[in-house]
Design a protein around this motif. Structure first.
Motif, PDB file in Angstrom:
ATOM      1  N   ALA A  93       0.848  -1.195   0.000  1.00 49.19           N
ATOM      2  CA  ALA A  93       0.000   0.000   0.000  1.00 49.19           C
ATOM      3  C   ALA A  93       0.883   1.245   0.000  1.00 49.19           C
ATOM      4  N   PRO A  94       1.185   1.816  -1.182  1.00 50.23           N
ATOM      5  CA  PRO A  94       2.080   2.978  -1.247  1.00 50.23           C
ATOM      6  C   PRO A  94       1.532   4.203  -0.528  1.00 50.23           C
ATOM      7  N   GLU A  95       0.223   4.231  -0.307  1.00 47.59           N
ATOM      8  CA  GLU A  95      -0.354   5.397   0.371  1.00 47.59           C
ATOM      9  C   GLU A  95      -0.098   5.386   1.873  1.00 47.59           C
ATOM     10  N   VAL A  96       0.372   4.261   2.407  1.00 50.42           N
ATOM     11  CA  VAL A  96       0.658   4.168   3.831  1.00 50.42           C
ATOM     12  C   VAL A  96       2.035   4.766   4.090  1.00 50.42           C
ATOM     13  N   GLY A  97       2.093   5.769   4.952  1.00 53.65           N
ATOM     14  CA  GLY A  97       3.349   6.450   5.233  1.00 53.65           C
ATOM     15  C   GLY A  97       4.005   5.964   6.506  1.00 53.65           C
TER      16      GLY A  97
ATOM     17  N   GLN B  69      -4.109   9.177  13.461  1.00 52.80           N
ATOM     18  CA  GLN B  69      -3.026   8.637  12.644  1.00 52.80           C
ATOM     19  C   GLN B  69      -3.259   7.130  12.544  1.00 52.80           C
TER      20      GLN B  69
ATOM     21  N   CYS C  59       0.245   2.958   9.659  1.00 49.86           N
ATOM     22  CA  CYS C  59       1.505   3.568   9.230  1.00 49.86           C
ATOM     23  C   CYS C  59       2.630   2.581   9.493  1.00 49.86           C
TER      24      CYS C  59
END
Length: 569
Positions: free
Chosen positions: A489-493, A509, A512
């Motif tokens: 999941a590239p959107e997970v920072g 939050q 992550c």
């Protein structure tokens, strides 16, 4: 002429008994060989305190072999085999069993220790039906008890408890873990009382407020049973509600204490239900201490309960006959760690007791108290892939992280809950209820991450009881596996420190990727932690973080909310 084999089988018990009575090794005119009927040799590992001198205490010349000297003093004929070190020897003897020989050797003034040289076997997976993945039990999650098994691509945060069980040996001690919670259902068939096939000690009830207590016997007493903590509209609106319970608290009974206790102490390898983290060896017992009832519990009940669990004096309460070495706190509330908790935890740590607490479940907010207190091992929650689960709180107070339960799927049954013991009663309990949480009645929360760490700490103390709380904490951190840094999941920072908005409210939050400043040293690895505990001398524990993959491979091969009230998290 040798007797026929069927006749020999019938005569063997009689012949052995006769041989024991006359003190002979065994004599048979039948022609049967000694190997066929000789009792199995005792086999013992014995370590001497020092290499013996050339003469004994009388001045006479001592035997050349230390084993010969032992045999001479004990009046036992022993043979020696190669030992692991210069002062450690393996000895065998006939006519008594290994435990008898070890006991006799241990009484000798020159012996540091003597233990049976046990045979070990390849471990099979627990036969508890809910342990395995893809189980056929109706309502059970497809992943089974994924959180206990060895890590795999689809469950990277699993804690590998079978490896920890393999490390435990004949020298391990029995350790008590106190679970401070809503009480427990002693009649759950996969829990049960110690002495009756279960792992639960009697415990104590510390809830004093009549409204919170809800058990018909207001005040502190010796019954740690969970009567149910349901809250109705009538409870909230009635005159008995003097604690500020609101309509937001209306809910069915949680059976929260039974769930946390089951993760640690469910009976393992009994072909029933689930496996407890602490395994089939009976190395860990659970001490239930009731501190939560309707709408939570007061600090003024929780703090003395912590002291009592640790074996410290509490005025007006009988002494705890089974002091705990580990305390699990799956409870908390917002705010800093206050002086009352600081004082209690300092004294509890000085008594050698490890305190583990859940981080909290406010979607990435600051760590709850008492998990943020000095001397506490704070635990954050992970998804099955190792990222922070959305609801878990985080921050620099966290020591390490463990599985907390998550579903992945948006529809259908939850895929990765933490299966555990429970009760199906909506309000009051159903008697002798063999119930478990599952894919429909799912268990998730940092409340359930903490018991995994507490149970692992108990197994560490079972193999090395001399560790102090700081050493246990550091070994857990040193043995933790590194967090994954990326996934599908590239959107997970990357996880950030908790923040608040302009109005002072915590900023959510969710999922992550953990860092060592937000989720602790790494992911709990029970196998590595227990193996490291067994090979580390107390007072030699050094700091560090998550271990690298090469070290872990080598190791594997070697073996809710203000300070007024606290609610489950």
């Amino acid at each position: 002429m040798a007797l026929p084999e069927p006749t020999m089988r019938l005569l063997m018990p009689v012949l052995r008994h006769a041989a024991a009575l006359c003190g002979l090794a065994l004599c048979l005119a039948s022609g049967a060989s000694l190997a066929q009927i000789s009792p199995e040799s005792a086999r013992v590992i014995v370590k001497l305190k020092s290499q013996p001198a050339a003469t004994d205490s009388t001045g006479a010349v001592a035997p050349q072999s230390p084993v010969q000297g032992l045999a001479h003093r004990l009046g036992v004929t022993m043979r020696e085999r190669a030992g692991p070190t210069e002062r450690t020897h393996v000895v065998t003897a006939h006519g008594l069993d290994s435990r008898q020989l070890a006991a006799r050797l241990a009484r000798d003034s020159e012996v540091e220790y003597a233990v049976p040289d046990e045979r070990r076997h390849r471990l099979s997976a627990p036969n508890d039906p809910r342990y395995a993945a893809g189980l056929a039990t109706p309502g059970g999650p497809a992943s089974g008890q994924w959180y206990l098994r060895a890590p795999l691509d689809d469950a990277q945060s699993s804690i590998n408890v079978e490896g920890a069980w393999a490390v435990l040996g004949g020298q391990s001690r029995r350790i008590v873990v106190a679970v401070l919670d809503t009480g427990v259902r002693f009649d759950h068939p996969d829990l049960g009382r110690f002495g009756e096939g279960g792992n639960l000690l009697p415990g104590y009830d510390f809830v004093t407020d009549p409204f919170l207590d809800n058990d018909g016997t207001p005040g502190r007493d010796s019954d740690a049973s969970d009567p149910g903590d349901w809250v109705s509209d009538a409870d909230v609106l009635g005159d008995a509600n003097t604690v500020g319970c609101t309509l937001l608290d209306v809910a069915d009974s949680s059976w929260h204490g039974t769930q946390t206790a089951g993760l640690i102490g469910a009976v393992t390898h009994n072909a029933r239900g689930m496996a407890g983290l602490t395994g089939p060896g009976g190395n860990v017992l659970v001490l239930p201490v009731r501190v939560l009832g309707k709408c939570g519990g007061f600090d003024s009940d929780i703090i003395p309960a912590m002291r009592w669990a640790a074996g410290l004096n509490v005025p007006g309460v009988p002494s705890n006959p089974n002091p705990a070495r580990v305390i699990n706190l799956s409870l908390g509330g917002a705010g800093a760690c206050g002086p009352a908790y600081r004082d209690a935890i300092r004294e509890i740590n000085r008594a050698g007791v490890v305190v583990v607490a859940a981080a909290g479940n406010t979607n990435g907010g600051a760590v709850n108290a008492p998990a943020n207190c000095p001397g506490v091992i704070g635990v954050a929650g992970l998804r099955q892939l190792g990222s922070k689960v959305g609801y878990s709180d985080l921050g620099p107070e966290i020591a390490l992280s463990a599985p907390a339960g998550n579903c992945v799927n948006l529809d259908g049954e939850c895929l990765y809950p933490l299966l555990t013991t429970t009760n199906i009663g909506r309000t009051t309990p159903v008697a002798v209820d063999d119930a478990y949480t599952d894919g429909i009645n799912a268990t998730a929360g940092t409340s359930f991450s903490a018991p995994l760490v507490a149970g692992t700490a108990a197994l560490m103390l079972a193999v090395q009881p001399s560790f102090n709380p700081d050493e246990v904490r550091q070994l857990l951190r040193n043995s933790a596996r590194p967090f994954p840094t990326a996934g599908d999941a590239p959107e997970v920072g990357q996880c950030q420190a908790p923040t608040v908005d302009a109005n002072g409210f915590a900023v959510d939050q969710f999922e992550c990727y953990c860092t060592t400043s937000t989720c602790g040293a790494g992911m709990l690895d029970a196998s590595a932690a227990v193996a490291l505990a067994k090979t580390t001398e107390p007072a030699s524990v050094s700091g560090g973080g998550a271990l690298g993959g090469v070290w872990l491979l080598a190791l594997g091969l070697a073996v809710c909310w203000v300070s007024r009230t606290r609610r489950d998290v």
